[in-house]
Write a protein that holds these residues in place. Structure first.
Motif, PDB file in Angstrom:
ATOM      1  N   ILE A  81      -3.006  -8.203  -5.136  1.00 51.37           N
ATOM      2  CA  ILE A  81      -3.428  -7.795  -3.756  1.00 51.37           C
ATOM      3  C   ILE A  81      -1.269  -8.172  -2.555  1.00 51.37           C
ATOM      4  O   ILE A  81      -0.840  -7.617  -2.110  1.00 51.37           O
ATOM      5  CB  ILE A  81      -3.593  -9.527  -2.975  1.00 51.37           C
ATOM      6  N   ALA A  82      -0.684  -9.228  -3.653  1.00 54.24           N
ATOM      7  CA  ALA A  82       0.440  -9.565  -3.375  1.00 54.24           C
ATOM      8  C   ALA A  82       1.372  -8.526  -3.306  1.00 54.24           C
ATOM      9  O   ALA A  82       2.703  -8.448  -2.288  1.00 54.24           O
ATOM     10  CB  ALA A  82       0.772 -10.707  -3.931  1.00 54.24           C
ATOM     11  N   LEU A  94      -2.534   4.337  -1.178  1.00 54.98           N
ATOM     12  CA  LEU A  94      -2.492   5.645  -0.262  1.00 54.98           C
ATOM     13  C   LEU A  94      -2.616   6.608  -0.692  1.00 54.98           C
ATOM     14  O   LEU A  94      -3.741   7.310  -0.428  1.00 54.98           O
ATOM     15  CB  LEU A  94      -2.476   4.862   1.072  1.00 54.98           C
ATOM     16  N   GLN A  95      -1.717   6.910  -1.124  1.00 55.95           N
ATOM     17  CA  GLN A  95      -1.188   8.404  -1.183  1.00 55.95           C
ATOM     18  C   GLN A  95      -2.494   9.393  -2.882  1.00 55.95           C
ATOM     19  O   GLN A  95      -2.997  10.177  -2.028  1.00 55.95           O
ATOM     20  CB  GLN A  95       0.327   8.395  -1.730  1.00 55.95           C
ATOM     21  N   LEU A  96      -1.966   8.157  -3.639  1.00 57.17           N
ATOM     22  CA  LEU A  96      -2.391   8.349  -4.896  1.00 57.17           C
ATOM     23  C   LEU A  96      -5.314   8.506  -3.728  1.00 57.17           C
ATOM     24  O   LEU A  96      -5.322   9.449  -4.995  1.00 57.17           O
ATOM     25  CB  LEU A  96      -2.721   8.010  -5.813  1.00 57.17           C
ATOM     26  N   TYR A  97      -4.834   7.602  -3.848  1.00 52.92           N
ATOM     27  CA  TYR A  97      -6.354   7.583  -3.293  1.00 52.92           C
ATOM     28  C   TYR A  97      -6.913   8.292  -2.421  1.00 52.92           C
ATOM     29  O   TYR A  97      -8.011   9.295  -2.718  1.00 52.92           O
ATOM     30  CB  TYR A  97      -6.753   6.235  -2.353  1.00 52.92           C
ATOM     31  N   LEU A 154      -7.338  -1.767  -0.011  1.00 50.79           N
ATOM     32  CA  LEU A 154      -7.227  -1.165   0.636  1.00 50.79           C
ATOM     33  C   LEU A 154      -7.246  -1.827   1.441  1.00 50.79           C
ATOM     34  O   LEU A 154      -6.600  -2.017   2.517  1.00 50.79           O
ATOM     35  CB  LEU A 154      -6.782  -0.449   0.060  1.00 50.79           C
ATOM     36  N   LEU A 155      -8.814  -1.598   1.687  1.00 53.02           N
ATOM     37  CA  LEU A 155      -9.442  -2.166   3.079  1.00 53.02           C
ATOM     38  C   LEU A 155     -10.142  -3.810   3.743  1.00 53.02           C
ATOM     39  O   LEU A 155      -9.610  -3.638   4.485  1.00 53.02           O
ATOM     40  CB  LEU A 155     -10.887  -1.417   3.315  1.00 53.02           C
TER      41      LEU A 155
END
Lengths: 177, 90
Positions: A81-82, A94-97, A154-155
């Motif tokens: 998270i950090a 995000l791109q890979l997801y 991410l959310l």
């Protein structure tokens, strides 16, 4: 100017809203003098409300209690998270997801990261168990190990909103032929 | 209000918005120092200067319309050159 009596409350709310936030970012966003910030972080730490740790050369802050009824942040997630407080690793995940497995080059092109910078963050994310790289050199493919977990992180932990100056810098920096 | 008052107000607005954007671009330059951001800041400074210089000349009176138009065009040309360079800088 914030009254000193409300600094602690403002600080705690900010850290609860953005776990893993860097100390430098807190100072920049809230405009708290460094001495005041250190003092209130120390006091909040003594009360068991926040924790401060060193990560990647930065001091990062986590809440010990979240807003609402959320469960505490699992320890293995804290490092990730950090790291995701920085735009490049967040954009990579995000791109890979969204687009699925891809070569490091195409991921780098999509997120606008240069070679060494991209390589550094891919290694960090791989070490944290967020992704892995498969295949022979030159034909490597990067993929998320646990897409559901990454999606939740991410959310649940959104990025800090852009300030007017951030938007100004981004707008003019993106202008090139 | 007559037309000259509106013209004064318009150039005062140019000066104010130019100064605000110049201030913002200085903060951006401090955040992300780069030649591009320096040029953008210079561009907004030119806009602010245009508003101030033309506004003062209009307010003081006596300057011919030809001179005001010429000065305004010079500021515009400088601004466009600066923004052109800012757009091309890599």
């Amino acid at each position: 100017m914030e009254r000193s009596g409300t600094w602690a409350e403002t600080l705690l709310t900010f850290i609860q809203r953005y776990p893993g936030v860097h100390l430098r970012e807190i100072r920049r966003r809230l405009g708290i003098p460094i001495g005041t910030l250190d003092y209130h972080l120390y006091r909040l730490g003594r009360q068991g409300l926040v924790s401060v740790r060193m990560q990647g050369g930065y001091k990062v802050c986590f809440p010990e209690t979240l807003i609402g009824e959320g469960p505490p942040i699992p320890e293995p997630d804290k490092v990730l998270i950090a790291l995701l407080r920085q735009p490049v690793p967040r954009a990579i995940l995000l791109q890979l997801y969204l687009e699925g497995p891809a070569s490091p080059q195409s991921v780098g092109a999509a997120v606008g990261a240069s070679g060494p910078n991209l390589s550094y963050f891919l290694k960090r994310l791989e070490a944290l168990g967020a992704l892995d790289r498969e295949g022979a050199p030159g034909q490597r493919v990067v993929r998320l190990i646990d897409a559901k977990r990454i999606h939740e992180i991410l959310l649940r932990y959104p990025p800090l909103p852009e300030s007017a100056i951030d938007r100004f810098v981004r707008f003019w920096s993106e202008l090139h032929p | 209000m007559d037309f000259s008052t509106w013209t004064n107000a318009a150039f005062a607005a140019v000066a104010v918005f130019g100064l605000v954007l110049f201030g913002l671009s200085l903060l951006a330059l401090r955040r992300a120092p780069s030649p591009r951001m320096g040029l953008v800041a210079s561009g907004f400074l030119v806009v602010a200067l245009q508003g101030i210089v033309i506004g003062v000349l209009l307010f003081a009176g006596g300057a011919s319309p030809d001179l005001l138009l010429f000065l305004s065009a010079v500021f515009e040309v400088v601004l466009l050159v600066v923004l052109f360079a800012a757009t091309l800088v890599r």
